[in-house]
Design an enzyme around this catalytic site. Structure first.
Site, PDB file in Angstrom:
ATOM      1  N   GLU A 105      28.314  13.669  95.359  1.00 29.73           N
ATOM      2  CA  GLU A 105      27.673  14.979  95.190  1.00 29.73           C
ATOM      3  C   GLU A 105      27.934  15.898  96.383  1.00 29.73           C
ATOM      4  OE1 GLU A 105      25.440  12.247  92.451  1.00 29.73           O
ATOM      5  OE2 GLU A 105      26.073  12.135  94.550  1.00 29.73           O
ATOM      6  N   ASP A 109       9.454  20.993  79.732  1.00 31.50           N
ATOM      7  CA  ASP A 109      10.846  20.671  80.036  1.00 31.50           C
ATOM      8  C   ASP A 109      11.779  21.681  79.381  1.00 31.50           C
ATOM      9  OD1 ASP A 109      13.242  19.186  80.814  1.00 31.50           O
ATOM     10  OD2 ASP A 109      11.895  17.491  81.066  1.00 31.50           O
TER      11      ASP A 109
END
Length: 411
Positions: free
Chosen positions: A190, A236
């Site tokens: 990442e 969400d």
């Protein structure tokens, strides 16, 4: 992040709000009305931004890539940026009450960190990913760790050895770092990917627990131990409430803030959430479809929650290319529910254009694929009790050899 904000300001994409604003639902409500970057200069006495990358234009500014070339460019990523250590980070006693952490919707369990990137390190492996965090008190949060994802796996490995997982949380990073943290990359890459997106290099500093973090407005260091607590309900990506679950507790042991720090909040189910959920998957789908046909673009649509619906633009060579593209897309992103494949003359970012293709180029008995009993997204309210779902693929391309009958008149 500040440099990015100034770039957005020069493009007239920042709305400065000087009057006092509450972090208790008022700021989130304001963020829901626009996709421009909102800069709150007095939110419960502090400063905060929302909608940092709430549009494809802002994402283009953040990554320094032309909007029409983002997916193709990211599909060629090497994840090979250079990560340079640049000293250690001084910490003080953690106190979350000093941050303008937001309460977003009435039925939420409480205040949530929504932009927090969790950097973790165990057995020489590093990871970065975003996790929502319910504030429990001034130094503890409950983090939603999705089962099977890397942070969850590393946490289980640490517990199996009788250890806690060392982590550091950053808030207010450059959006390229946030984007990299939302992307499925090779294990531990990442930060390398973030460095690549930032031009080839990223500087990091070490926390006292050994975790490396990039420049951020706020850094919280600590550990994820064996303790569990209730987390949720919380809104969400679909705009519906996620249920209550037993989730791990993060205990923070240190805190760093810039003297005049800027907090970053992401509206759950809002435009920035959708961009960060969907756009990182588009290059993966692009690569998969490129293996079966000539692909031009991939868009995970805002109306599809930035996650469940894809529009794929291809150049057909054979009549079956669109259906192969559909199957490749479903394999690449298992949470996809509906896929529409269009020709080069259809703009995949324009819902009207896509609907036109469906209206004029689809014969239901021939061009619609229905696949039952397959894995879908756990976020989809339509998911069946056994965890499966129904997927639909639509071939909205012209029939090869009959293009003259489908082509639109132009000047």
């Amino acid at each position: 992040m500040r440099e990015f904000i100034e770039k957005m300001r020069k493009r007239d994409m920042v709305i400065d709000i000087d009057e006092p604003v509450s972090a208790d639902m008022q700021a989130p409500k304001m963020a829901a009305t626009t996709d421009k970057l909102l800069f709150f200069h007095n939110i419960d006495g502090g400063r905060a931004v929302m909608n940092l990358t709430a549009s494809r234009t802002s994402l283009s500014v953040a990554l320094g890539i032309d909007g029409k070339q983002i997916v193709k460019t990211l599909a060629d990523a090497k994840f090979d940026g250079k990560v340079v250590q640049d000293g250690t980070l001084p910490m003080k006693k953690p106190d979350l009450s000093h941050l303008p952490i937001m309460h977003h919707f009435p039925k939420d369990a409480g205040k949530y960190l929504t932009s927090a990137i969790v950097f973790s390190r165990f057995d020489g492996v590093e990871n970065a990913s975003i996790h929502r965090m319910l504030v429990l008190d001034d130094h503890r949060v409950a983090a939603r760790l999705v089962e099977g994802r890397h942070t969850h796996v590393m946490h289980r490995k640490a517990l199996a050895k009788g250890e806690k997982l060392p982590i550091a949380v950053t808030i207010g990073t450059h959006p390229a770092v946030t984007f990299a943290s939302c992307t499925r990359v090779p294990t531990g890459m990442e930060l390398g990917y973030a460095a690549e997106l930032l031009g080839g290099e990223i500087r990091v500093r070490k926390c006292s627990n050994g975790v490396l973090v990039p420049d951020a407005e706020i850094v919280l260091e600590g550990f994820i131990g064996p303790d569990l607590t209730d987390e949720g309900p919380f809104v969400d990506i679909t705009g519906t409430y996620d249920p209550v679950r037993r989730q791990p507790v993060i205990e923070f042991t240190g805190m760093y803030t810039k003297p005049d720090f800027i907090y970053h909040g992401i509206l759950p189910g809002g435009d920035e959430h959708k961009v960060l959920m969907g756009a990182p998957y588009e290059p993966k789908i692009y690569r998969a479809v490129a293996g079966v046909t000539e692909v031009r673009n991939v868009v995970l649509t805002k109306g599809g929650c930035g996650y469940l619906h894809a529009v794929i633009q291809i150049k057909k060579s054979t009549q079956g290319d669109a259906k192969n593209a559909i199957m490749a897309a479903f394999a690449a992103h298992t949470s996809l529910k509906h896929v529409v494949v269009v020709d080069e003359d259809i703009d995949p970012c324009d819902p009207n254009d896509v609907e036109y293709a469906v209206a004029t180029r689809v014969s239901g008995d021939r061009d619609i694929m229905v696949i039952t009993g397959v894995r879908g997204s756990s976020l989809d309210p339509c998911q069946l009790e056994d965890g499966t779902n129904v997927k639909v693929g639509i071939d909205a391309t012209m029939v090869l050899g009959r293009e003259d009958e489908f082509s639109r008149a132009t000047w």
